[in-house]
Design an enzyme around this catalytic site. Structure first.
Site, PDB file in Angstrom:
ATOM      1  N   CYS A   2       0.855  -1.248   0.031  1.00 51.18           N
ATOM      2  CA  CYS A   2       0.004   0.067   0.079  1.00 51.18           C
ATOM      3  C   CYS A   2       0.663   1.192  -0.091  1.00 51.18           C
ATOM      4  O   CYS A   2       2.213   1.150   0.235  1.00 51.18           O
ATOM      5  CB  CYS A   2      -0.948  -0.100   1.447  1.00 51.18           C
ATOM      6  SG  CYS A   2      -1.648  -1.524   1.455  1.00 51.18           S
ATOM      7  N   ARG A  27       1.084   1.834  -6.020  1.00 51.35           N
ATOM      8  CA  ARG A  27       1.612   0.882  -5.093  1.00 51.35           C
ATOM      9  C   ARG A  27       0.524  -0.037  -4.584  1.00 51.35           C
ATOM     10  O   ARG A  27       0.611  -0.903  -3.861  1.00 51.35           O
ATOM     11  CB  ARG A  27       1.998   1.583  -3.646  1.00 51.35           C
ATOM     12  CG  ARG A  27       3.363   2.635  -3.804  1.00 51.35           C
ATOM     13  CD  ARG A  27       3.708   3.330  -2.601  1.00 51.35           C
ATOM     14  NE  ARG A  27       4.120   2.384  -1.569  1.00 51.35           N
ATOM     15  CZ  ARG A  27       5.226   1.805  -1.408  1.00 51.35           C
ATOM     16  NH1 ARG A  27       6.259   2.347  -2.278  1.00 51.35           N
ATOM     17  NH2 ARG A  27       5.613   0.951  -0.412  1.00 51.35           N
ATOM     18  N   TRP A  75      -3.672  -1.907  -1.316  1.00 54.29           N
ATOM     19  CA  TRP A  75      -3.850  -2.961  -2.045  1.00 54.29           C
ATOM     20  C   TRP A  75      -3.903  -4.259  -1.180  1.00 54.29           C
ATOM     21  O   TRP A  75      -3.052  -4.577  -0.361  1.00 54.29           O
ATOM     22  CB  TRP A  75      -2.359  -3.095  -2.837  1.00 54.29           C
ATOM     23  CG  TRP A  75      -2.081  -4.206  -3.605  1.00 54.29           C
ATOM     24  CD1 TRP A  75      -2.823  -4.299  -4.981  1.00 54.29           C
ATOM     25  CD2 TRP A  75      -1.323  -5.667  -3.552  1.00 54.29           C
ATOM     26  NE1 TRP A  75      -2.521  -5.587  -5.535  1.00 54.29           N
ATOM     27  CE2 TRP A  75      -1.445  -6.143  -4.817  1.00 54.29           C
ATOM     28  CE3 TRP A  75      -0.500  -5.727  -2.697  1.00 54.29           C
ATOM     29  CZ2 TRP A  75      -0.851  -7.502  -5.022  1.00 54.29           C
ATOM     30  CZ3 TRP A  75       0.215  -7.154  -2.971  1.00 54.29           C
ATOM     31  CH2 TRP A  75      -0.057  -7.850  -4.144  1.00 54.29           C
ATOM     32  N   ASN A 101       0.962   0.135   6.085  1.00 58.54           N
ATOM     33  CA  ASN A 101       1.646  -0.665   4.827  1.00 58.54           C
ATOM     34  C   ASN A 101       2.400  -1.722   5.332  1.00 58.54           C
ATOM     35  O   ASN A 101       3.270  -1.666   6.161  1.00 58.54           O
ATOM     36  CB  ASN A 101       2.569   0.182   3.933  1.00 58.54           C
ATOM     37  CG  ASN A 101       3.217  -0.793   2.842  1.00 58.54           C
ATOM     38  OD1 ASN A 101       2.695  -1.603   2.481  1.00 58.54           O
ATOM     39  ND2 ASN A 101       4.436  -0.343   2.809  1.00 58.54           N
ATOM     40  N   GLY A 102       1.769  -3.107   5.074  1.00 64.62           N
ATOM     41  CA  GLY A 102       2.641  -4.221   5.519  1.00 64.62           C
ATOM     42  C   GLY A 102       1.653  -5.283   5.785  1.00 64.62           C
ATOM     43  O   GLY A 102       0.401  -5.368   5.546  1.00 64.62           O
ATOM     44  N   GLU A 494      12.359 -12.440 -20.236  1.00 61.69           N
ATOM     45  CA  GLU A 494      11.865 -10.914 -19.992  1.00 61.69           C
ATOM     46  C   GLU A 494      10.863 -10.506 -21.028  1.00 61.69           C
ATOM     47  O   GLU A 494       9.941  -9.976 -20.718  1.00 61.69           O
ATOM     48  CB  GLU A 494      13.289 -10.216 -20.010  1.00 61.69           C
ATOM     49  CG  GLU A 494      12.827  -8.706 -19.913  1.00 61.69           C
ATOM     50  CD  GLU A 494      12.072  -8.198 -18.851  1.00 61.69           C
ATOM     51  OE1 GLU A 494      11.802  -7.091 -18.573  1.00 61.69           O
ATOM     52  OE2 GLU A 494      12.160  -8.948 -17.652  1.00 61.69           O
ATOM     53  N   LYS A 498       7.198  -9.450 -19.644  1.00 63.79           N
ATOM     54  CA  LYS A 498       6.422  -8.002 -19.834  1.00 63.79           C
ATOM     55  C   LYS A 498       5.112  -8.246 -20.631  1.00 63.79           C
ATOM     56  O   LYS A 498       4.183  -7.353 -20.291  1.00 63.79           O
ATOM     57  CB  LYS A 498       7.664  -7.339 -20.869  1.00 63.79           C
ATOM     58  CG  LYS A 498       8.590  -6.694 -20.123  1.00 63.79           C
ATOM     59  CD  LYS A 498       8.099  -5.548 -19.346  1.00 63.79           C
ATOM     60  CE  LYS A 498       8.576  -5.608 -17.807  1.00 63.79           C
ATOM     61  NZ  LYS A 498       9.688  -6.269 -17.361  1.00 63.79           N
ATOM     62  N   GLU A 501       2.691  -9.209 -17.921  1.00 65.16           N
ATOM     63  CA  GLU A 501       2.362  -8.590 -16.986  1.00 65.16           C
ATOM     64  C   GLU A 501       1.534  -7.307 -17.262  1.00 65.16           C
ATOM     65  O   GLU A 501       0.678  -6.656 -16.308  1.00 65.16           O
ATOM     66  CB  GLU A 501       3.331  -8.361 -16.120  1.00 65.16           C
ATOM     67  CG  GLU A 501       4.653  -7.388 -16.704  1.00 65.16           C
ATOM     68  CD  GLU A 501       5.572  -7.147 -15.537  1.00 65.16           C
ATOM     69  OE1 GLU A 501       5.358  -6.825 -14.398  1.00 65.16           O
ATOM     70  OE2 GLU A 501       6.866  -6.962 -16.022  1.00 65.16           O
ATOM     71  N   HIS A 517      12.049 -30.547 -26.716  1.00 61.16           N
ATOM     72  CA  HIS A 517      11.896 -31.629 -25.606  1.00 61.16           C
ATOM     73  C   HIS A 517      10.516 -31.346 -24.924  1.00 61.16           C
ATOM     74  O   HIS A 517      10.003 -31.580 -23.704  1.00 61.16           O
ATOM     75  CB  HIS A 517      12.924 -31.173 -24.290  1.00 61.16           C
ATOM     76  CG  HIS A 517      14.384 -31.547 -24.827  1.00 61.16           C
ATOM     77  ND1 HIS A 517      14.793 -32.562 -25.295  1.00 61.16           N
ATOM     78  CD2 HIS A 517      15.438 -30.331 -25.142  1.00 61.16           C
ATOM     79  CE1 HIS A 517      16.090 -32.517 -25.434  1.00 61.16           C
ATOM     80  NE2 HIS A 517      16.368 -31.207 -25.575  1.00 61.16           N
ATOM     81  N   LYS A 616       4.465  -2.305  -7.620  1.00 65.31           N
ATOM     82  CA  LYS A 616       5.775  -2.020  -8.249  1.00 65.31           C
ATOM     83  C   LYS A 616       6.864  -2.668  -7.613  1.00 65.31           C
ATOM     84  O   LYS A 616       7.951  -3.291  -8.004  1.00 65.31           O
ATOM     85  CB  LYS A 616       5.914  -0.487  -8.086  1.00 65.31           C
ATOM     86  CG  LYS A 616       7.527   0.004  -8.499  1.00 65.31           C
ATOM     87  CD  LYS A 616       7.467  -0.341  -9.990  1.00 65.31           C
ATOM     88  CE  LYS A 616       9.019   0.029 -10.672  1.00 65.31           C
ATOM     89  NZ  LYS A 616       9.178  -0.424 -11.906  1.00 65.31           N
TER      90      LYS A 616
HETATM   91  C1  AGP Z   1       8.731  -6.304 -13.513  1.00 64.92           C
HETATM   92  O1  AGP Z   1       8.227  -5.724 -14.355  1.00 64.92           O
HETATM   93  C2  AGP Z   1       7.991  -6.489 -12.032  1.00 64.92           C
HETATM   94  N1  AGP Z   1       7.734  -5.184 -11.798  1.00 64.92           N
HETATM   95  C3  AGP Z   1       8.504  -7.231 -11.017  1.00 64.92           C
HETATM   96  O2  AGP Z   1       8.871  -8.540 -11.639  1.00 64.92           O
HETATM   97  C4  AGP Z   1       9.914  -6.787 -10.479  1.00 64.92           C
HETATM   98  O3  AGP Z   1      10.920  -6.937 -11.396  1.00 64.92           O
HETATM   99  C5  AGP Z   1      10.328  -7.752  -9.293  1.00 64.92           C
HETATM  100  O4  AGP Z   1       9.251  -7.463  -8.523  1.00 64.92           O
HETATM  101  C6  AGP Z   1      11.735  -7.147  -8.677  1.00 64.92           C
HETATM  102  O5  AGP Z   1      11.339  -5.789  -8.335  1.00 64.92           O
HETATM  103  P1  AGP Z   1      12.795  -5.328  -7.679  1.00 64.92           P
HETATM  104  O6  AGP Z   1      13.696  -5.065  -8.936  1.00 64.92           O
HETATM  105  O7  AGP Z   1      12.395  -3.857  -7.169  1.00 64.92           O
HETATM  106  O8  AGP Z   1      13.434  -5.932  -6.522  1.00 64.92           O
END
Ligand code: AGP
Length: 621
Positions: A2, A27, A75, A101-102, A494, A498, A501, A517, A616
């Site tokens: 959050c 967040r 969140w 937050n937590g 990667e 992308k 997500e 395989h 994030k």
């Molecule tokens: C990537 O687009 C995501 N937001 C997520 O996988 C991110 O890379 C992962 O949570 C790691 O975050 P960080 O680099 O802040 O540790």
């Protein structure tokens, strides 16, 4: 995860809380709330389900007096998305208000005890137990009650608390969840990250674990002295700069992110690099004969590329693992092992836990981090900042390029300490110095979006950029393969991450050699493949994989090196990238993949910067 923000000072708190909360919305954005104490210390409590950005007009018309307040954007973790579960939470007499937050892990047993003691709960959240505990210990001094209450909770927290019974103060505390104080002439702020307060002050104090801060209108104190950190970023940098999405802005900043990472660190004449953050441990690093890299998500993919670099060019046995697995593994390490942690935010709980495991075992810990002053950068023995600037979009893009550039420099740094000769060092350095401009060339085929009013209104007509045309052509497919080999196998992972997500399409990254395989069984005309095949040492192998796919009627988009005309005859579409050293190709091949995912998500009208179900940085396990 959050977002929390608090303000105490001479100005009306509500509008400051509102603008701060809007910047924290990435967040978590399923509900929000405010509590502001007016001059008579009467609380204005306001909680709603939904996104702040969708209630801006209504909120800005609210007339709210008071110069002390706290706010929260949620969140959901414990308790459904309801108004009652939105923060701030309050005690039985509505005297004390708290945002959090937590996660409070032992909230059930505390709640049971408090209910037996007569406390009335109004929500399903874990958070609410904390405000009732504060109520239980409140004898007129808020920070004292907070201190006693926190002794009973187990878990993670960043909290801000106000009370009409001990007004004119905000009490803030943290354990694991990030929390910073904003210091100004005659006003003080508390927030989950700098974005929320940067328009008011750039003087911040990072609260450490188990610290409690008390903010008053004219001063503040912390139970323990802390160093002042100055944020490098300007407010403008945190804005969208005229782009429709932060993600597009951050992709366009990828060349600059590489430039920032290498600026002032390359020593071409010595074929080496200068990494100030490693000076204190350089002799220890010379003794190292094994490396372990730990990270999550996109950062993990960068670490995977680093593995290839460090083994091939620094000659150091290297292994890579994801934080959430490594923290529960029993890795065999010794004093000649160093552990490197890669993280954009520096607050990812799984990576931090792995870091603390290695510190527990007395292993040398190195951080590759973007956010200055973050927990990872403070808890590692030494480290390198990637200097990518603020990354706001949930999908990590430019920070990934900063991580790759930093891992390439670390490879030269450690390689030159060991077997790497001057010639090879010079070669890598001179090629690395060229990458920012080569990356700009790749971006030349980028879409130039004009400012759009509402961020989800894609352009009805696409501009004529190559990647946008491809996105238009492939937008109706529901499944995608990404294949690559050696340095570009992690880039396949990667590219798939992308696309997944932000467009919510099914996508998988796989090593080209693994297709036969099993994955090949899925190939048909409905399952396109993006093959990352620059002209490198495994190019021929990739071509045979592409032929395997074409033989089964699969469509193939190739990421290939400029000048390779041959490949056009084999595949359906080609995106060209400039030629560079094999170990550096990932820094060019990933850019079209970030773009492709962005364009598809816009065409599919997804909330690009705030994809569903994600955050994030994952500050809880
Ligand atoms: C990537 O687009 C995501 N937001 C997520 O996988 C991110 O890379 C992962 O949570 C790691 O975050 P960080 O680099 O802040 O540790």
């Amino acid at each position: 995860m959050c977002g929390i923000v608090g303000y105490i000072g001479k100005k009306p708190a509500f509008s400051i809380l509102l603008s701060g909360l809007k910047r924290l919305e990435y967040r978590g954005y399923d509900s929000y709330g405010f509590c502001v104490l007016n001059q008579q210390n009467e609380p204005f409590l306001y909680k709603k389900v939904g996104k702040i950005s969708e209630a801006e007009v209504e909120l800005s018309n609210l007339k709210v007096n008071g110069r002390v307040g706290i706010a929260h954007t949620r969140w959901a973790t414990t308790g459904a998305v309801t108004e009652a579960n939105a923060h701030p939470h309050f005690d039985c007499k509505k005297d004390i208000f708290l945002v959090h937050n937590g996660i409070i892990e032992n909230y059930r047993e505390i709640k049971e005890k408090l209910i037996k003691e007569g406390h009335k709960f109004t929500s399903e959240t874990d958070t609410e137990v904390v405000v009732h505990l504060i109520e239980k210990y409140f004898q007129g001094n808020l920070e004292e009650a907070v201190r006693k209450a926190l002794k009973e909770v187990r878990g993670t927290y960043g909290i801000a608390v106000i009370s009409k019974k001990d007004p004119e103060k905000i009490v803030a505390a943290r354990l694991s969840s990030p929390l910073i104080l904003g210091i100004n002439q005659d006003e003080f702020l508390v927030a989950s990250d700098p974005a929320a307060i940067i328009t008011h002050t750039r003087q911040v104090i990072n609260l450490d674990d188990n610290e409690i801060a008390v903010l008053r209108p004219d001063n503040f104190f912390i139970l323990k002295e802390k160093p002042l950190t100055t944020i490098e970023w300007t407010p403008e940098e945190a804005e969208k700069g005229g782009y429709p999405h932060f993600m597009l802005k951050e992709i366009m900043e990828e060349p600059e992110a590489i430039e920032n990472a290498i600026r002032g660190r390359l020593i071409p004449e010595e074929g080496s690099v200068k990494l100030g953050g490693l000076i204190n441990v350089s002799e220890k690093l010379r003794e190292i004969n094994r490396l372990i890299l730990v990270a999550c998500g996109t950062a993990f993919h960068a670490a995977r590329v680093g593995e290839y670099m460090l083994e091939e060019y620094a000659g150091i046995p290297t292994e890579v693992d994801i934080g959430s697995e490594f923290r529960y593994r029993k890795p065999i390490v010794d004093k000649k092992t160093a552990a490197i942690f890669v993280s954009q935010s520096g607050e990812t709980a799984d990576t931090l836990a792995a870091l603390r495991e290695m510190k527990e075992k007395g292993i040398l810990t190195i951080g590759i981090t973007n956010v200055v002053g973050s927990t990872q950068s403070r808890e590692t023995d030494a480290g390198v900042y990637t200097r990518s600037g603020p990354e706001i979009a949930v999908a990590s893009t430019k920070a990934f390029l900063g991580q790759l550039a930093t891992l390439a420099m670390l490879t030269v740094y450690l390689g030159r300490q060991k077997e790497m000769g001057l010639v090879m060092g010079k070669r890598i350095i001179s090629e690395l110095a060229k990458i920012p401009d080569l990356a700009r060339n790749v971006l030349k085929s980028a879409p130039e979006f004009a400012e759009t009013s509402s961020h989800l209104t894609p352009r009805s007509t696409l501009s004529n950029s190559a990647i946008e045309k491809l996105a238009e052509k492939y937008k109706d497919f529901k499944n995608f393969w990404f294949i690559g080999r050696k340095y570009n196998q992690p880039i396949a992972l990667e590219g798939a991450l992308k696309l997944k997500e932000i467009s919510y399409l099914h996508a998988e990254g796989v090593a080209g050699g693994e297709l036969k395989h099993g994955p090949l069984a899925l190939i048909d005309e409905n399952f396109p493949t993006i093959a990352i095949c620059p002209s490198d040492s495994v190019y021929e192998k990739m071509i045979s994989n592409i032929q395997e796919i074409k033989a089964r009627g699969g469509l193939v988009i190739a990421i290939a090196t400029e000048g390779n005309e041959e490949i056009k005859k084999l595949v359906d579409d080609v995106i060209y990238i400039p030629k560079t050293l094999e170990m550096l190709t990932p820094m060019l091949s990933v850019i079209p993949l970030h773009f492709f995912a962005y364009c598809l998500a816009v065409l599919l009208e997804k909330d690009v910067d705030k994809p569903r179900n994600l955050a994030k940085s994952c500050t809880t396990e």
